[in-house]
Design an enzyme around this catalytic site. Structure first.
Site, PDB file in Angstrom:
ATOM      1  N   THR A 165       1.754   0.013   9.269  1.00 35.18           N
ATOM      2  CA  THR A 165       2.396   1.580   8.728  1.00 35.18           C
ATOM      3  C   THR A 165       3.119   1.606   7.513  1.00 35.18           C
ATOM      4  OG1 THR A 165       4.518   0.564   9.645  1.00 35.18           O
ATOM      5  CG2 THR A 165       3.219   1.787  11.210  1.00 35.18           C
ATOM      6  N   ASN A 174      -3.086  -5.843  10.496  1.00 33.65           N
ATOM      7  CA  ASN A 174      -2.718  -6.869   9.400  1.00 33.65           C
ATOM      8  C   ASN A 174      -2.338  -8.154  10.191  1.00 33.65           C
ATOM      9  OD1 ASN A 174      -1.856  -8.096   6.813  1.00 33.65           O
ATOM     10  ND2 ASN A 174       0.130  -7.707   7.565  1.00 33.65           N
ATOM     11  N   HIS A 196       0.319 -11.257   9.952  1.00 34.17           N
ATOM     12  CA  HIS A 196       1.554 -11.670   9.198  1.00 34.17           C
ATOM     13  C   HIS A 196       1.873 -13.081   9.694  1.00 34.17           C
ATOM     14  CE1 HIS A 196       4.933 -11.557   6.853  1.00 34.17           C
ATOM     15  NE2 HIS A 196       5.670 -12.099   7.875  1.00 34.17           N
ATOM     16  N   LEU A 251       0.867  -1.135   0.087  1.00 35.66           N
ATOM     17  CA  LEU A 251      -0.074  -0.086  -0.101  1.00 35.66           C
ATOM     18  C   LEU A 251       0.900   1.276   0.049  1.00 35.66           C
ATOM     19  CD1 LEU A 251      -2.441  -1.565   2.573  1.00 35.66           C
ATOM     20  CD2 LEU A 251      -2.894  -0.918   0.028  1.00 35.66           C
TER      21      LEU A 251
HETATM   22  C1  GRF Z   1      -2.505 -15.811   6.240  1.00 35.17           C
HETATM   23  O1  GRF Z   1      -1.320 -16.850   6.436  1.00 35.17           O
HETATM   24  C2  GRF Z   1      -2.138 -14.324   6.606  1.00 35.17           C
HETATM   25  O2  GRF Z   1      -1.332 -14.422   7.905  1.00 35.17           O
HETATM   26  C3  GRF Z   1      -1.320 -14.089   5.523  1.00 35.17           C
HETATM   27  O3  GRF Z   1      -1.997 -14.191   4.561  1.00 35.17           O
HETATM   28  C4  GRF Z   1      -2.504 -15.555   4.884  1.00 35.17           C
HETATM   29  C5  GRF Z   1      -4.173 -15.458   4.505  1.00 35.17           C
HETATM   30  O4  GRF Z   1      -4.926 -16.622   4.623  1.00 35.17           O
HETATM   31  N1  GRF Z   1      -1.244 -12.557   5.644  1.00 35.17           N
HETATM   32  P1  GRF Z   1      -6.422 -16.471   4.572  1.00 35.17           P
HETATM   33  O5  GRF Z   1      -6.631 -15.740   3.125  1.00 35.17           O
HETATM   34  O6  GRF Z   1      -6.833 -15.635   5.621  1.00 35.17           O
HETATM   35  O7  GRF Z   1      -6.958 -17.616   4.535  1.00 35.17           O
END
Ligand code: GRF
Length: 207
Positions: free
Chosen positions: A141, A107, A109, A93
């Site tokens: 961020t 988010n 991660h 972004l």
């Molecule tokens: C997850 O592992 C999340 O941590 C990462 O991307 C994946 C998305 O999975 N950012 P979903 O689309 O929520 O099943």
């Protein structure tokens, strides 16, 4: 009643976990929309089946990051969101977009940040030989995968783990962690002040 907008690009299992927890626990919030950067995102089908408004802003139709982000911002702000939840949203972004949602965009991660930002986090973890791995929820961020950390969940790495087995165990944790953090926000306990995460202690009602 707080408005939540969830952004996805694919499977949407974290979005499902949040939507299900919100319904089951009757959070005082509205999932105002699920917005996808891809028309073929599987998660859209689930959201639509629950009558959640779904919107597609196909990133491939935009020639620049700026024009995509402008269209996305307009689509999000139609829903007057208190919180924007990135759930597998596969886009970098622009800083001005991120600034616009400062303190109200989070988010998840799939690593214990600050270790292993970026892609292929489970592969990175196995290659590094770490004994614990996991997932992180953070405020977004402009610095990719580096925002203030709100919460983390850990898994032990087993000797025979593969990228697949590790990702499955981390994903199970994500599905508990992410709804928990969104709930904190909905309950007015979570905020970002001067770049610091503030989490108010749970109020325990006394008679
Ligand atoms: C997850 O592992 C999340 O941590 C990462 O991307 C994946 C998305 O999975 N950012 P979903 O689309 O929520 O099943």
């Amino acid at each position: 009643m707080r408005n939540i907008v969830i952004l996805i690009s694919g499977r949407g299992s974290n979005m499902q976990a949040i939507v299900n927890a919100a319904q089951k626990e009757q959070w005082p919030c509205r999932i105002a929309a699920v917005i996808s950067s891809r028309a073929d995102a599987d998660g859209l089908v689930y959201a639509a089946s629950l009558q959640i408004p779904v919107v597609v802003i196909p990133s491939k139709d935009y020639s620049s990051r700026e024009s995509f982000d402008a269209a996305l911002l307009a689509a999000i702000d139609l829903h007057a969101p208190d919180l924007v939840v990135l759930a597998g949203f596969m886009r970098i972004l622009t800083p001005s977009f991120v600034d616009h949602y400062q303190g109200r965009m989070i988010n998840i991660h799939p690593s214990l940040l600050p270790s292993f930002p970026g892609l292929a986090t489970h592969r990175q973890a196995l290659a590094a030989g770490v004994k614990v791995h996991g997932a992180t929820v953070h405020f977004v961020t402009a610095d990719l995968d580096h925002g203030p950390i709100i919460a983390q969940a850990m898994v032990d790495v087993q000797q025979d783990d593969t990228e697949q087995s590790l990702s499955e165990r981390v994903l199970e944790k994500e599905h508990l962690l992410y709804p928990q953090v969104v709930r904190w926000f909905v309950d007015g306990r979570l905020s970002l002040r001067d770049g610091q995460v503030l989490l108010a202690t749970e109020l325990t009602g006394t008679a």
